[in-house]
Design a protein around this motif. Structure first.
Motif, PDB file in Angstrom:
ATOM      1  N   ASP A 248       0.803  -1.215   0.000  1.00  0.00           N
ATOM      2  CA  ASP A 248       0.000   0.000   0.000  1.00  0.00           C
ATOM      3  C   ASP A 248       0.838   1.268   0.000  1.00  0.00           C
ATOM      4  O   ASP A 248       0.346   2.347   0.331  1.00  0.00           O
ATOM      5  N   ILE A 249       2.107   1.168  -0.400  1.00  0.00           N
ATOM      6  CA  ILE A 249       2.994   2.328  -0.434  1.00  0.00           C
ATOM      7  C   ILE A 249       4.019   2.132  -1.540  1.00  0.00           C
ATOM      8  O   ILE A 249       4.432   1.008  -1.841  1.00  0.00           O
TER       9      ILE A 249
ATOM     10  N   TRP B  11      10.180   4.804   4.524  1.00  0.00           N
ATOM     11  CA  TRP B  11       9.164   5.225   5.493  1.00  0.00           C
ATOM     12  C   TRP B  11       9.200   4.373   6.760  1.00  0.00           C
ATOM     13  O   TRP B  11       8.273   4.431   7.569  1.00  0.00           O
ATOM     14  N   ARG B  12      10.241   3.593   6.955  1.00  0.00           N
ATOM     15  CA  ARG B  12      10.258   2.634   8.057  1.00  0.00           C
ATOM     16  C   ARG B  12      10.179   3.302   9.430  1.00  0.00           C
ATOM     17  O   ARG B  12       9.693   2.699  10.383  1.00  0.00           O
ATOM     18  N   ARG B  13      10.619   4.522   9.528  1.00  0.00           N
ATOM     19  CA  ARG B  13      10.575   5.209  10.818  1.00  0.00           C
ATOM     20  C   ARG B  13       9.353   6.128  10.934  1.00  0.00           C
ATOM     21  O   ARG B  13       9.243   6.894  11.891  1.00  0.00           O
ATOM     22  N   ASP B  14       8.449   6.027   9.989  1.00  0.00           N
ATOM     23  CA  ASP B  14       7.226   6.829  10.036  1.00  0.00           C
ATOM     24  C   ASP B  14       6.152   6.091  10.834  1.00  0.00           C
ATOM     25  O   ASP B  14       6.027   4.866  10.770  1.00  0.00           O
ATOM     26  N   ALA B  15       5.345   6.865  11.572  1.00  0.00           N
ATOM     27  CA  ALA B  15       4.310   6.272  12.421  1.00  0.00           C
ATOM     28  C   ALA B  15       3.276   5.494  11.621  1.00  0.00           C
ATOM     29  O   ALA B  15       2.636   4.579  12.148  1.00  0.00           O
ATOM     30  N   LEU B  16       3.104   5.846  10.343  1.00  0.00           N
ATOM     31  CA  LEU B  16       2.068   5.194   9.535  1.00  0.00           C
ATOM     32  C   LEU B  16       2.387   3.739   9.230  1.00  0.00           C
ATOM     33  O   LEU B  16       1.488   2.961   8.892  1.00  0.00           O
TER      34      LEU B  16
ATOM     35  N   PHE C 226      -3.383   4.007  -4.526  1.00  0.00           N
ATOM     36  CA  PHE C 226      -2.965   5.064  -3.618  1.00  0.00           C
ATOM     37  C   PHE C 226      -4.106   6.050  -3.428  1.00  0.00           C
ATOM     38  O   PHE C 226      -4.923   6.258  -4.325  1.00  0.00           O
ATOM     39  N   THR C 227      -4.125   6.671  -2.256  1.00  0.00           N
ATOM     40  CA  THR C 227      -5.126   7.706  -1.957  1.00  0.00           C
ATOM     41  C   THR C 227      -4.483   9.004  -1.478  1.00  0.00           C
ATOM     42  O   THR C 227      -5.173  10.008  -1.317  1.00  0.00           O
ATOM     43  N   PHE C 228      -3.169   8.988  -1.263  1.00  0.00           N
ATOM     44  CA  PHE C 228      -2.441  10.132  -0.706  1.00  0.00           C
ATOM     45  C   PHE C 228      -1.078  10.238  -1.377  1.00  0.00           C
ATOM     46  O   PHE C 228      -0.387   9.228  -1.548  1.00  0.00           O
TER      47      PHE C 228
ATOM     48  N   ASP D  90       3.555   9.571  -9.204  1.00  0.00           N
ATOM     49  CA  ASP D  90       2.648   8.556  -8.646  1.00  0.00           C
ATOM     50  C   ASP D  90       3.323   7.754  -7.536  1.00  0.00           C
ATOM     51  O   ASP D  90       3.221   6.522  -7.474  1.00  0.00           O
ATOM     52  N   ARG D  91       3.980   8.459  -6.640  1.00  0.00           N
ATOM     53  CA  ARG D  91       4.624   7.836  -5.479  1.00  0.00           C
ATOM     54  C   ARG D  91       3.740   8.099  -4.267  1.00  0.00           C
ATOM     55  O   ARG D  91       3.921   9.077  -3.541  1.00  0.00           O
ATOM     56  N   GLY D  92       2.754   7.224  -4.086  1.00  0.00           N
ATOM     57  CA  GLY D  92       1.712   7.467  -3.097  1.00  0.00           C
ATOM     58  C   GLY D  92       1.611   6.418  -2.012  1.00  0.00           C
ATOM     59  O   GLY D  92       2.407   5.480  -1.919  1.00  0.00           O
ATOM     60  N   LEU D  93       0.596   6.602  -1.185  1.00  0.00           N
ATOM     61  CA  LEU D  93       0.287   5.720  -0.066  1.00  0.00           C
ATOM     62  C   LEU D  93      -1.224   5.481  -0.058  1.00  0.00           C
ATOM     63  O   LEU D  93      -1.999   6.331  -0.502  1.00  0.00           O
ATOM     64  N   ARG D  94      -1.651   4.367   0.490  1.00  0.00           N
ATOM     65  CA  ARG D  94      -3.079   4.127   0.713  1.00  0.00           C
ATOM     66  C   ARG D  94      -3.331   4.223   2.211  1.00  0.00           C
ATOM     67  O   ARG D  94      -3.015   3.314   2.971  1.00  0.00           O
ATOM     68  N   ILE D  95      -3.923   5.347   2.621  1.00  0.00           N
ATOM     69  CA  ILE D  95      -4.197   5.556   4.050  1.00  0.00           C
ATOM     70  C   ILE D  95      -5.651   5.949   4.309  1.00  0.00           C
ATOM     71  O   ILE D  95      -6.052   6.075   5.470  1.00  0.00           O
ATOM     72  N   ASP D  96      -6.426   6.163   3.246  1.00  0.00           N
ATOM     73  CA  ASP D  96      -7.842   6.499   3.380  1.00  0.00           C
ATOM     74  C   ASP D  96      -8.647   5.234   3.119  1.00  0.00           C
ATOM     75  O   ASP D  96      -8.569   4.649   2.026  1.00  0.00           O
ATOM     76  N   HIS D  97      -9.418   4.809   4.099  1.00  0.00           N
ATOM     77  CA  HIS D  97     -10.066   3.506   4.030  1.00  0.00           C
ATOM     78  C   HIS D  97     -11.565   3.616   4.306  1.00  0.00           C
ATOM     79  O   HIS D  97     -12.017   4.510   5.038  1.00  0.00           O
ATOM     80  N   LEU D  98     -12.311   2.696   3.722  1.00  0.00           N
ATOM     81  CA  LEU D  98     -13.731   2.539   4.014  1.00  0.00           C
ATOM     82  C   LEU D  98     -13.944   1.104   4.467  1.00  0.00           C
ATOM     83  O   LEU D  98     -13.729   0.152   3.688  1.00  0.00           O
ATOM     84  N   LEU D  99     -14.331   0.939   5.726  1.00  0.00           N
ATOM     85  CA  LEU D  99     -14.545  -0.384   6.303  1.00  0.00           C
ATOM     86  C   LEU D  99     -16.042  -0.649   6.432  1.00  0.00           C
ATOM     87  O   LEU D  99     -16.793   0.199   6.919  1.00  0.00           O
ATOM     88  N   LEU D 100     -16.469  -1.837   6.008  1.00  0.00           N
ATOM     89  CA  LEU D 100     -17.872  -2.202   6.009  1.00  0.00           C
ATOM     90  C   LEU D 100     -18.149  -3.250   7.069  1.00  0.00           C
ATOM     91  O   LEU D 100     -17.359  -4.189   7.254  1.00  0.00           O
TER      92      LEU D 100
END
Length: 282
Positions: A156-157, A163-168, A199-201, A212-222
């Motif tokens: 998802d990135i 980004w290993r030291r990033d909180a995400l 990607f969403t971000f 197009d170097r993005g991340l997927r952090i916006d989610h919709l959970l059902l």
């Protein structure tokens, strides 16, 4: 029914983008994050003029969440995530609209890691887990949507090693998200596109959007009862390409009527939409 989530990154600055998106894409429900506006500063009239009722929880300069409902006013359930009365940050709002209970969230970023902000992220996540379990027990169809500030997996990135030291990407963040899914929640984009790069971000640095170097952090959970109604999902990338855009693009799902079964198998969906990217409605 189309339900979307969009981190606007400042509703005053991005209001023209938001209104253009609402008029062009017409989601039935839109969950907004990072309003960065007070309750009084929320542009309710402008949003109503394009056909949406709204429920919001603002905060000066930071945070802020809202739920928009096309052609109706959302029925407020709660403002604020339960579990800590001392937490005054505007990060959660919940409403009923169009027959679905919707929780809109802006989960703490948690940076810098390690530190008190990351500790707050994990505590907030623990509260969300408790509340999400109660939502499932409510017996209502539920969607939890928003900016989760979690990259669930390395798929998802664009480049996890930087980004290993990033909180995400911390194991604790990912574990908390996995615990949500273990409760039975369905990650809608991954249900439709299990293997594709989505990607969403895209942050503002080093030409990440054009490259197009993005991340997927916006989610919709059902909730599990909504899974058979899931028909489609995607990202409105054209919004990210607007001048002075938010660093997020709106992310959406489409649900069929309660009586409908899932409209397509994965093979049928592959015939309808490109497999490499979720559909973009241009």
């Amino acid at each position: 029914m189309r339900i979307a989530t969009f981190n606007v990154n400042g509703i005053a600055a991005r209001l023209p983008h938001l209104l253009e998106w609402l008029e062009r894409e017409a989601p039935d429900v839109a969950c907004l994050q990072e309003l960065k506006a007070t309750d009084i500063g929320f542009p309710a009239q402008a949003i109503r003029e394009v056909g949406y009722g709204a429920l919001w929880a603002g905060q000066p300069s930071w945070n802020g969440v809202a739920i928009l409902s096309r052609g109706a006013d959302p029925e407020a359930i709660r403002r604020g995530l339960p579990g800590d009365p001392k937490d005054t940050q505007s990060r959660y709002i919940e409403a009923r609209t169009h027959g679905v209970r919707v929780g809109c969230l802006y989960l703490p970023n948690g940076n810098p890691w390690p530190g008190p902000r990351f500790d707050y992220k994990l505590k907030w996540f623990a509260r969300l887990l408790r509340h999400a379990k109660k939502l499932q027990a409510s017996g209502e169809p539920v969607v939890i949507a928003g900016d989760f500030n979690v990259v669930p997996t390395d798929a998802d990135i664009y480049d996890p090693k930087h980004w290993r030291r990033d909180a995400l990407l911390q194991p604790e963040s990912r574990d908390a998200y996995a615990k949500l899914l273990a409760q039975g929640w369905i990650d809608a984009l991954r249900a439709i596109y299990p293997d594709e790069t989505i990607f969403t971000f895209w942050d503002y640095f080093r030409q990440h959007w054009p490259r197009d170097r993005g991340l997927r952090i916006d989610h919709l959970l059902l909730s599990p009862d909504l899974a058979p109604r899931l028909k489609a999902a995607g990202v409105d990338r054209w919004v990210r390409d607007l001048p002075k855009a938010s660093d997020h693009a709106p992310t959406w799902i489409e649900l069929g009527n309660p009586s409908e079964k899932r409209a397509t198998t994965r093979k049928a969906a592959a015939k309808r939409t490109p497999r490499k990217k979720p559909p973009e409605r241009d």
